[in-house]
Each structure stands twice: as structure tokens, then as C-alpha cells.
Design a protein around this motif. Structure first.
Motif, PDB file in Angstrom:
ATOM      1  N   HIS A 382       0.949  -1.095  -0.080  1.00 33.00           N
ATOM      2  CA  HIS A 382      -0.036  -0.026  -0.041  1.00 33.00           C
ATOM      3  C   HIS A 382       1.075   0.958   0.196  1.00 33.00           C
ATOM      4  O   HIS A 382       1.864   1.456   0.878  1.00 33.00           O
ATOM      5  N   ILE A 383       0.739   2.054  -0.880  1.00 31.70           N
ATOM      6  CA  ILE A 383       1.458   3.465  -1.190  1.00 31.70           C
ATOM      7  C   ILE A 383       0.829   4.526  -0.995  1.00 31.70           C
ATOM      8  O   ILE A 383      -0.247   4.512  -1.556  1.00 31.70           O
ATOM      9  N   CYS A 384       1.229   5.508  -0.273  1.00 32.14           N
ATOM     10  CA  CYS A 384       0.565   6.864   0.005  1.00 32.14           C
ATOM     11  C   CYS A 384       1.481   8.001  -0.422  1.00 32.14           C
ATOM     12  O   CYS A 384       2.590   7.900   0.059  1.00 32.14           O
ATOM     13  N   VAL A 385       1.231   8.806  -1.334  1.00 31.63           N
ATOM     14  CA  VAL A 385       2.166   9.688  -1.895  1.00 31.63           C
ATOM     15  C   VAL A 385       1.132  11.075  -1.385  1.00 31.63           C
ATOM     16  O   VAL A 385       0.064  11.479  -1.805  1.00 31.63           O
ATOM     17  N   LYS A 386       2.167  12.017  -0.691  1.00 29.71           N
ATOM     18  CA  LYS A 386       1.434  13.102  -0.281  1.00 29.71           C
ATOM     19  C   LYS A 386       1.111  14.069  -1.647  1.00 29.71           C
ATOM     20  O   LYS A 386       2.021  14.170  -2.390  1.00 29.71           O
ATOM     21  N   PRO A 387       0.333  15.106  -1.386  1.00 31.49           N
ATOM     22  CA  PRO A 387       0.186  15.766  -2.466  1.00 31.49           C
ATOM     23  C   PRO A 387       1.621  16.607  -2.856  1.00 31.49           C
ATOM     24  O   PRO A 387       2.381  16.938  -2.073  1.00 31.49           O
ATOM     25  N   GLY A 388       1.881  16.530  -4.376  1.00 29.20           N
ATOM     26  CA  GLY A 388       3.217  17.098  -4.558  1.00 29.20           C
ATOM     27  C   GLY A 388       4.239  16.040  -4.520  1.00 29.20           C
ATOM     28  O   GLY A 388       5.407  16.334  -5.140  1.00 29.20           O
ATOM     29  N   GLY A 389       3.925  14.972  -3.674  1.00 25.47           N
ATOM     30  CA  GLY A 389       5.188  14.009  -3.510  1.00 25.47           C
ATOM     31  C   GLY A 389       5.482  13.287  -4.915  1.00 25.47           C
ATOM     32  O   GLY A 389       4.701  13.170  -5.583  1.00 25.47           O
ATOM     33  N   LEU A 390       6.910  13.247  -5.136  1.00 27.72           N
ATOM     34  CA  LEU A 390       7.400  12.787  -6.144  1.00 27.72           C
ATOM     35  C   LEU A 390       8.453  11.595  -5.928  1.00 27.72           C
ATOM     36  O   LEU A 390       9.224  11.844  -5.124  1.00 27.72           O
ATOM     37  N   LEU A 391       8.171  10.374  -6.440  1.00 29.32           N
ATOM     38  CA  LEU A 391       9.055   9.283  -6.241  1.00 29.32           C
ATOM     39  C   LEU A 391      10.351   9.290  -6.986  1.00 29.32           C
ATOM     40  O   LEU A 391      10.033  10.003  -8.184  1.00 29.32           O
ATOM     41  N   SER A 392      11.128   8.838  -6.847  1.00 30.88           N
ATOM     42  CA  SER A 392      12.318   8.785  -7.431  1.00 30.88           C
ATOM     43  C   SER A 392      11.979   7.971  -8.890  1.00 30.88           C
ATOM     44  O   SER A 392      11.315   7.202  -9.211  1.00 30.88           O
ATOM     45  N   LEU A 393      12.821   8.491  -9.749  1.00 30.83           N
ATOM     46  CA  LEU A 393      12.784   7.996 -11.241  1.00 30.83           C
ATOM     47  C   LEU A 393      13.538   6.701 -11.430  1.00 30.83           C
ATOM     48  O   LEU A 393      14.699   6.730 -10.906  1.00 30.83           O
ATOM     49  N   GLN A 394      13.028   5.412 -11.348  1.00 29.58           N
ATOM     50  CA  GLN A 394      13.679   4.186 -11.070  1.00 29.58           C
ATOM     51  C   GLN A 394      13.323   3.122 -11.858  1.00 29.58           C
ATOM     52  O   GLN A 394      12.615   3.139 -12.931  1.00 29.58           O
ATOM     53  N   LEU A 437       6.384   8.144 -10.151  1.00 29.66           N
ATOM     54  CA  LEU A 437       5.016   8.220  -9.801  1.00 29.66           C
ATOM     55  C   LEU A 437       5.094   9.641  -8.989  1.00 29.66           C
ATOM     56  O   LEU A 437       6.006   9.871  -8.175  1.00 29.66           O
ATOM     57  N   ARG A 438       4.191  10.381  -9.492  1.00 29.31           N
ATOM     58  CA  ARG A 438       3.775  11.649  -8.745  1.00 29.31           C
ATOM     59  C   ARG A 438       2.534  12.100  -8.315  1.00 29.31           C
ATOM     60  O   ARG A 438       1.420  11.247  -9.043  1.00 29.31           O
ATOM     61  N   ASN A 439       2.249  12.492  -7.105  1.00 28.93           N
ATOM     62  CA  ASN A 439       0.839  13.086  -6.836  1.00 28.93           C
ATOM     63  C   ASN A 439       0.650  14.558  -7.246  1.00 28.93           C
ATOM     64  O   ASN A 439       1.175  15.430  -6.636  1.00 28.93           O
ATOM     65  N   PRO A 440       0.009  14.675  -8.283  1.00 28.57           N
ATOM     66  CA  PRO A 440      -0.111  16.182  -8.823  1.00 28.57           C
ATOM     67  C   PRO A 440      -1.263  16.673  -8.102  1.00 28.57           C
ATOM     68  O   PRO A 440      -1.411  18.038  -8.450  1.00 28.57           O
ATOM     69  N   GLY A 441      -2.093  15.946  -7.047  1.00 24.22           N
ATOM     70  CA  GLY A 441      -3.301  16.645  -6.792  1.00 24.22           C
ATOM     71  C   GLY A 441      -3.322  17.423  -5.514  1.00 24.22           C
ATOM     72  O   GLY A 441      -2.159  17.767  -4.901  1.00 24.22           O
ATOM     73  N   LYS A 442      -4.441  17.356  -4.939  1.00 21.12           N
ATOM     74  CA  LYS A 442      -4.500  18.202  -3.619  1.00 21.12           C
ATOM     75  C   LYS A 442      -4.940  17.379  -2.413  1.00 21.12           C
ATOM     76  O   LYS A 442      -4.789  17.604  -1.238  1.00 21.12           O
ATOM     77  N   ILE A 443      -4.995  15.943  -2.678  1.00 20.98           N
ATOM     78  CA  ILE A 443      -5.362  14.989  -1.500  1.00 20.98           C
ATOM     79  C   ILE A 443      -4.600  13.933  -1.868  1.00 20.98           C
ATOM     80  O   ILE A 443      -3.674  13.975  -2.764  1.00 20.98           O
ATOM     81  N   ASP A 444      -4.327  13.090  -0.663  1.00 19.12           N
ATOM     82  CA  ASP A 444      -3.281  12.157  -0.793  1.00 19.12           C
ATOM     83  C   ASP A 444      -3.730  10.946  -1.942  1.00 19.12           C
ATOM     84  O   ASP A 444      -4.743  10.746  -2.372  1.00 19.12           O
ATOM     85  N   LEU A 445      -2.631  10.510  -2.446  1.00 17.52           N
ATOM     86  CA  LEU A 445      -2.607   9.440  -3.727  1.00 17.52           C
ATOM     87  C   LEU A 445      -2.436   8.290  -3.080  1.00 17.52           C
ATOM     88  O   LEU A 445      -1.426   7.932  -2.182  1.00 17.52           O
TER      89      LEU A 445
END
Lengths: 471, 471
Positions: A382-394, A437-445
Motif C-alpha cells: 500500500h503506497i501513499c503519496v502526499k500532494p506534490g510528492g514525487l518518487l524517484s525515477l527508477q 510516480l507523482r501526486n499532482p493533486g490536492k489530496i493523498d494518492l
């Protein structure tokens, strides 16, 4: 006295005695233990957030930099975060903090605070600091002494001297080691106080004493700071220099030797939350003397602490026990054996149990992930990405991944293609593809990730680019 | 005596005293508790698999029909499985079993066995049955009495009479209720034996006694059998008739009243595994008197039972405790309080905890599924389908589903289209589609299912067709 006191917050401890809630990967100072919704680190920050104090210096491990920054941000408090490349005990941290304070102000007064203590009354704490600061400005290294409530063998004691330093402060006659119970009783009769581990001093005095009694600590700390690098918002100490600083506590290095120690008796209640029995002590108990938190049910149980973070946890017919249940680890202990949790964690580490040090939920600068299932050739997270969060390019060599969005919106890059995925949409990442993976939104992804392949270990990852400087 | 003895195996109990491993959804007789890899139901079947015995009659709850059939199949043993629509205590089950035995053979000799007892020596058990059968053939209802090893208050006692019935059998002077400890001590001095709950009798004698002492039980059982339906391989008793059978134990209904009771002293060790302390008693202990199973680590712990089925479980500084840890529920109990687990389960049920009765892993005729994560608007399950297993043709109103195959091969029907999916392939089932899952292969099919929608409850399912007669 007009200059504000500079708080030096010691937030690098590992807190193994409160396992399994507290683990190396997120120790007790960063978890919400006492029901306020804030960690003791955050409570400590709030205690020194008033006009009496300057912007705090936080000394912590580089492993805790993101949780530290996140918890500061959640309070809207700014701090100077200094990262220790490894643990070198408290003298090193005090030296680094004091050197930084003096850079800010040659005449700086500092207060050293532990990030993992509980203090009942923040206003009383500030008032006591101000009383101590008077003597500190006159060149004393002041301690805050706690009037003992029991002959504890877990704390050092302060022998209060007869010389009055004004404002209720007294010269310190001596620091004494953790005693046995009988000695502790005599100490209490003699009027000794507990050493709370908070110190108030002028930067100049502390550096003078370090130069006299622990020159290697001071030299090492100076070199570590001279070689330090700015990394995002952090000050990363030079690893080679810091590794050469002797591992010694500030008590041994300075406090037991200086001729300039004083004490103010604290007007607040205090606990170092040193083990689970202290947590039971601190919390409000029901009619049976129990503290029951989470999904818990008991029969014929008294004077016990039962905490569950998720799993239904039950106790029958026991008294004075500690039961702490998490999704991946359970602790059951007699209350009197609570300090042995540290020994248990060492045993678990020796036996290769990852649960000894790592939480199931792994915090990252962009959010967190948690394994929810694993088997031969697959793993589910289960992965949760905060708004604006950006995982590494991998890229992975041995596994393909399926991502199903269950909450929010994902921006997924696969090789050269960038697409948006919404709730109930799935992306497929073939083995070897470059992805991000990036969260471009305003709520948790929130994403369920299913990994399939011959090897699903964390180390099958090639980080090509990382905004959090981890590649 | 040439006719083989017909075993009547009572496998309908709920086994709440061994919660959380044993729950209503899969009670203790169907779980492997004692380390043999077999359940006590299977051990019981094996005990009566020799030439001395005829094909067994298994009386169980309709809820356990698939696990029952599966465990029989795993041993390659055939049985007549009778399904009780509800629990009506042991007299009803004995009556039904005995009536079926007499259908098979007017002169049938029967042995009634509990499916959840442990017996040390199967050969000794058979020998004792044969000794008892001699007296049973002569019209006695024989019990197997156990020489007490302690003044237990958990068992009924058998008062052995003076009249010799041959082959070591004696007439029974009386059945006595579970005593207090003092009375139990006197019973033992008087030479009383424990009532093991195994009975050997001729069908004719048992039916005669039922007609005399419990005619409503006999009439109800007869009507329930007359109205019974064949359903796949099961004989499903008539629910209305069975509901009218009085709820009474065979001890009260017949054994305490009959003038034809006898006893053979057993030559095997026996336990009814009635609570967790009995499990500790039965298992081999280490040098500290501990039984430690699964991912377990202890310090300063003695004479305790610590079982974990998955989660790392630790104990410090306790003696004589029971700790049983499962992925969704933890029990911690003083050993002497172990019988109170039943009370705990009642309390959990009252408080609405699903864990009181349902296991996390739900067994189905086609395999099993287990929830691995849940949140607002989503749920994740691990589904395992046995080779040849076929789920019902179904539809959901409120959720879409993503299926990712992580092991084996899936045949997926979506509306009119049938496709094969292999490891690392994913299928999408939109809301409202008609779908079906089958394992066409030779190995288990394992799927991660991600449900997304406004409601993910189990009851949002329209079963259009089901080979297991559940639609």
C-alpha cells in the motif's frame, strides 16, 4: 537580559525500550505516545516556541531527517536541522549545537532539551528556564532537578549544594550515578533531585568547559561542522570528522567535572518515558488501574497497559502487565520487566528479525509505503503519496509492477510517456521500464502495488533521479 | 463378533475455548493444533480407519461441510456426512447417527467419538473399543473411563461399580457431574474415572433407551432424517424437524438414567483439549517448561505457551501465561484463567467484534480468501483457488474489481468472453459485469483482488450460478 535563549533539541535517540511502537526506523520521540496527537519531539518544539526562545537547533540522525522536517512543518515551526552521520552520544551533539548557537550570537544562552521527555506544564518549564538563565548568564551550567516521587534506579541524581545562586538556583554539590534502590532511598532523604537531562548555559561557558575537559569532543565537533554540507534544508555534518568524536555523554564529559554547575528545582512534573511502565504511569487509568487503547478487550485484568494499533488484543486474568500489539509484532511483559525490552530488541536483532528495528510502515519524504502481503514471487504494498510528492525515477531488474489507484490521482511516467491515472484505474510497469510516480493533486494518492517477479527485495532498485537527493 | 463397529463422529462443536486459533468459522476439530499436521478430526478418522470399523458417520454443522469433506478427501477416507441445520447438543447427534447406523445394519454396534479429543495411542484405543464392544453386544452402553491424573474440575466422573462384565469391563455405578476440587479429590480416592465422552453400544440398545428416557429427541431425530435431503455428497437434515429436538446432552438424556451403563478403563492417555492450558499440557516443553511455536522470542519466561501464526510475538518476565497471536487477534491469559476464553469470546461477540467468530481466512469449497487491506472505498484480498475450483458466476452493484494473477493460471469469464490469464497478468471487472473465476490448472491459482467502489461488503454479490449449491 534581552537575547532569546537558543534551544538545542536532542532528537537522535533510538528509543528501543518502547519497542514495538518505537523502533530505529521511527523512534519514540517521533511517535504520538501520550494521546495529544503530537509526538514528544513536537511537544518539545511547542514548549520552546514562545518569545523567550530563538529558532531551535535540532540535532538528529540523518535517518530521521524527513520525519523531523515533516513534524516541524506540521506545526509551522522553523528550525535548523543538523544531521549526525552516526550516533556519538550526547557530548558530541551538545558541542555541535553550542558551536552553532555561538555562530548565531557570541553571547548566546542555550537550553539543551531531550526530544523524548514528557513535561506536565510548558509555562512552568519556561519560567524555570528563565530562572536558570539568570545563573547561566553569570557563567553557570544549570540543570533542572526533579523532586523524586519514588526511589527510581533509572535516573541519575543531583546533590544540591548550599550556595544560593539567586532566583531559587543553587550550586550543584555533585552528579551521582543511577543508584540501587537502597541508595536511591538515602538520596531522597538527603534531598537529592533527579537529573532531568535539561541544561541551560551560555555557549561560551560550555565551550570553555568542553575545551578543558573534553577537547577531542570539541575539536571533532568543530571539524564536523567545518566540513558540513547543506543538503536541501539540512546541515549534514562531515562523516569522517564526526566519526572521530569520542562517544561520551555530556554528563561524563562535562557535568561531573565542571566547577560551574548549578541546579534549579523544576516546578513541573517530568518523565523520560524510559520504558513501558513509565507510559502506564503517565496515562490516565480506568477504575481497574488499566490503560486500554485501541481494539482491546480484557477480563479480570488490573493495573495493566494494553495498546493495540490495529489487531484485536485481549487479556484475561493478569495484573501489572504490558501488552503492546502492532500489525507485525507483539510485546507481552511483566511491568517490572519493562526495562528489559531493550535486551529483547538486541536479542531480536541478533536473531535477524527485521521487526526489531524496522517498522512495517516505511516513511519516505514523499509519503509512506507498507507491505500488506508477500509470497513466493510476489509482494503487495500500500503506497501513499502526499500532494506534490514525487518518487524517484527508477527501474527494477527482477520485477514487474501493477499499480491500482484506490484514492486520488497519479501521474505516472513510463519510459517517455506521462499519463494520469484516477481512482479505479490501473497502470502496468513491465520489468526493466523506467518509471516514476507523482501526486499532482490536492489530496493523498493511494495505490495498491502488486510486484511480480523472481526477486522483490527493496534493493532491486536503480534510482536514476531523485529530488530528495537519494540517488 | 464379525460385523464391523460403525463410528459416529461428533464434529459439530464450536470450540470457542481455543480462540483465537479456533473460531466458529473453523473450530478446533478442524485445525492442526498438535503438530501432526492433521486436525483432531482427521486424527479421529484415522483412529477408526482400520478393519475393526465400518465407514464412519460424521455428524457436523452445515457450516463445516466443505472443510469436513476436504479433510476427509485429504486422507482418502470416505464417510457419510450428516449436516445439522443448527446446534442441538449431543443427544440429537447421537440419535441421528444411531438411526443411520441401524439403517445400515439392524444389529449394528456403534462407537461415538468426539472429533476434538487427543488420544495418545490409536492401537490401545481400538483394543479398548473391542473390549467394550463385547459388553455392548450383550446390551450395555459402554463408556471409556480415564484414570485421573489430577483432581480436574473440568470433567465429569464415572463411579465404577463392582459387577464384572468380562474383558475388564465393569458395570457403571453412576455418572457424576463436574465437581469442585475437594470433591474431585474424593472421587479420585474412591477410584472414579474421568468420562471421556466416548460411548460404545448397540444401535438397538441406544434407541431403546432414547425411546424410554428422551422420546422427543428420538422422534425429532427420526423426523429430521425422514425429511433429510441429499445435497451434493451431504445428507442435510430437515431444519424444521431438527429445530424441535430438545437441546440436551446424551449424558443427561440417557447415560445418567439408563440401567445398562458400563465402563472400560482406557489404556491410552486422553485429553479433551478443553482449553489452552490443556494444549500446554499436551505439547512437548523446553527446559524452561515453555511451548514456543512460530515467530516467537522470550526472555525470563517459564511454563508458558506462546504460539504465533505469523506476527513476531515476544514475552518478557512472565510465568504460566498463554499467548496466542494471529494476524487479526491476540490472546494473553494467565494459564489458570484459560477456561475463561469462552467468556471472553462471548464478550467480544456482544461488543460486535467479527474476530470473535470469523477467521480472517475464509474457506470456501473452491479454496479460500483473506482480506489483506481495507480502506474507504477499497478493499484488497488474496484469493487462492484450488485446481479445478470454480467460483460462482456473479455480479456486484457497487464495486469494480482488478485481478492480478501472482501464481498459476486463471480462466476468467467476463460477460460472454472467456480468457486465460497467467502470472503477472491482470484482468479488470467493471461494476455490474457478470464474471466468474476458475482454476483450469494443476497448481493453486493465487490472485490479488483490488475492489474499488462505494461499498465493498461481502453481501454485494448476486450469485447467478454456483456449482456448490450456494446460489
Amino acid at each position: 537580559m534581552t537575547a532569546r535563549i537558543i534551544p538545542i533539541i536532542m532528537a537522535g535517540g533510538s528509543g528501543t525500550r518502547l519497542w514495538p511502537l518505537s523502533r530505529d526506523s521511527r523512534p519514540k520521540q517521533f511517535i504520538s505516545l501520550l494521546g495529544s496527537g503530537l509526538s514528544t519531539f513536537q511537544e518539545t518544539l511547542r514548549r520552546v516556541a514562545g518569545a523567550t526562545f530563538d529558532r531551535p537547533i535540532v540535532v538528529t540522525s540523518q535517518d530521521f531527517r524527513f520525519v523531523c522536517a515533516e513534524q516541524l512543518q506540521a506545526l509551522g515551526i522553523e528550525a535548523e536541522i543538523v544531521l549526525e552521520p552516526e550516533r556519538r552520544d550526547s557530548a558530541a551533539a551538545v558541542a555541535v549545537g553550542t558551536l552553532l548557537a555561538r555562530r548565531r550570537n557570541e553571547q548566546a544562552l542555550c537550553v539543551v532539551l531531550a526530544a523524548d521527555h514528557a513535561i506536565s506544564n510548558a509555562d512552568a518549564f519556561v519560567a524555570d528556564c528563565l530562572r536558570a538563565a539568570q545563573a547561566a548568564a553569570a557563567g553557570m551550567i544549570m540543570t533542572l532537578g526533579i523532586r523524586p516521587t519514588a526511589p527510581s534506579t533509572a535516573y541519575g541524581y543531583l546533590s544540591v549544594g548550599s550556595q544560593d545562586l539567586g532566583h531559587g538556583a543553587r550550586r550543584l554539590a555533585g552528579f551521582v550515578e543511577k543508584p540501587d534502590v537502597e541508595t536511591a532511598r538515602r538520596y531522597i532523604e538527603a534531598g537529592h533531585l533527579w537529573n532531568s537531562g535539561n541544561f541551560i548555559f551560555s555557549a561560551e561557558r560550555m565551550l570553555t568547559e568542553l575545551r578543558s575537559f573534553a577537547p577531542e569532543v570539541l575539536d571533532g565537533a568543530t571539524a564536523a561542522l567545518d566540513g558540513a554540507l547543506r543538503d536541501l534544508d539540512f546541515l549534514r555534518l562531515d562523516a569522517d570528522a564526526f566519526a572521530r568524536v569520542p562517544k561520551i555523554s555530556i554528563d561524563y564529559a562535562v557535568m561531573e567535572r565542571t566547577g560551574h554547575a548549578g541546579v534549579v528545582e523544576a516546578s513541573f512534573d517530568w518523565s523520560d518515558i524510559g520504558s513501558w511502565d513509565a507510559v502506564h504511569e503517565l496515562k490516565e487509568k480506568d477504575g481497574q488501574g488499566n490503560v486500554l487503547e485501541g481494539s482491546v478487550s480484557v477480563i479480570d485484568t488490573t493495573d495493566s497497559l494494553v495498546i493495540s494499533d490495529e489487531v484485536l488484543t485481549t487479556v484475561i486474568g493478569l495484573s501489572d502487565v504490558i501488552v503492546v500489539s502492532t500489525r507485525d509484532a507483539v510485546l507481552v511483559a511483566d511491568k517490572s520487566a519493562a526495562p528489559k525490552v531493550k535486551e529483547l530488541v538486541a536479542q531480536l536483532t541478533r536473531d535477524g528479525h527485521a521487526e526489531a528495528t524496522a517498522h512495517l510502515r516505511i516513511y519516505r519524504p514523499w509519503g509512506w509505503y507498507q507491505r500488506i502481503d508477500i509470497g513466493p514471487r510476489f509482494q503487495v504494498k500500500h503506497i501513499c503519496v502526499k500532494p506534490g510528492g514525487l518518487l524517484s525515477l527508477q527501474r527494477h531488474h527482477h520485477r514487474a509492477e501493477h499499480w491500482v489507484v484506490v484514492h486520488g490521482t497519479a501521474e505516472v511516467t513510463i519510459d517517455d510517456k506521462v499519463s494520469l491515472f484516477h481512482e479505479n484505474e490501473a497502470a502496468y510497469l513491465p520489468i526493466g521500464c523506467t518509471h516514476r510516480l507523482r501526486n499532482p493533486g490536492k489530496i493523498d494518492l493511494k495505490i495498491i502495488e502488486i510486484q511480480v517477479g523472481s526477486y522483490t527485495g527493496e534493493d532491486d532498485i536503480v534510482r536514476i533521479e531523485d529530488v530528495y537527493a537519494r540517488s
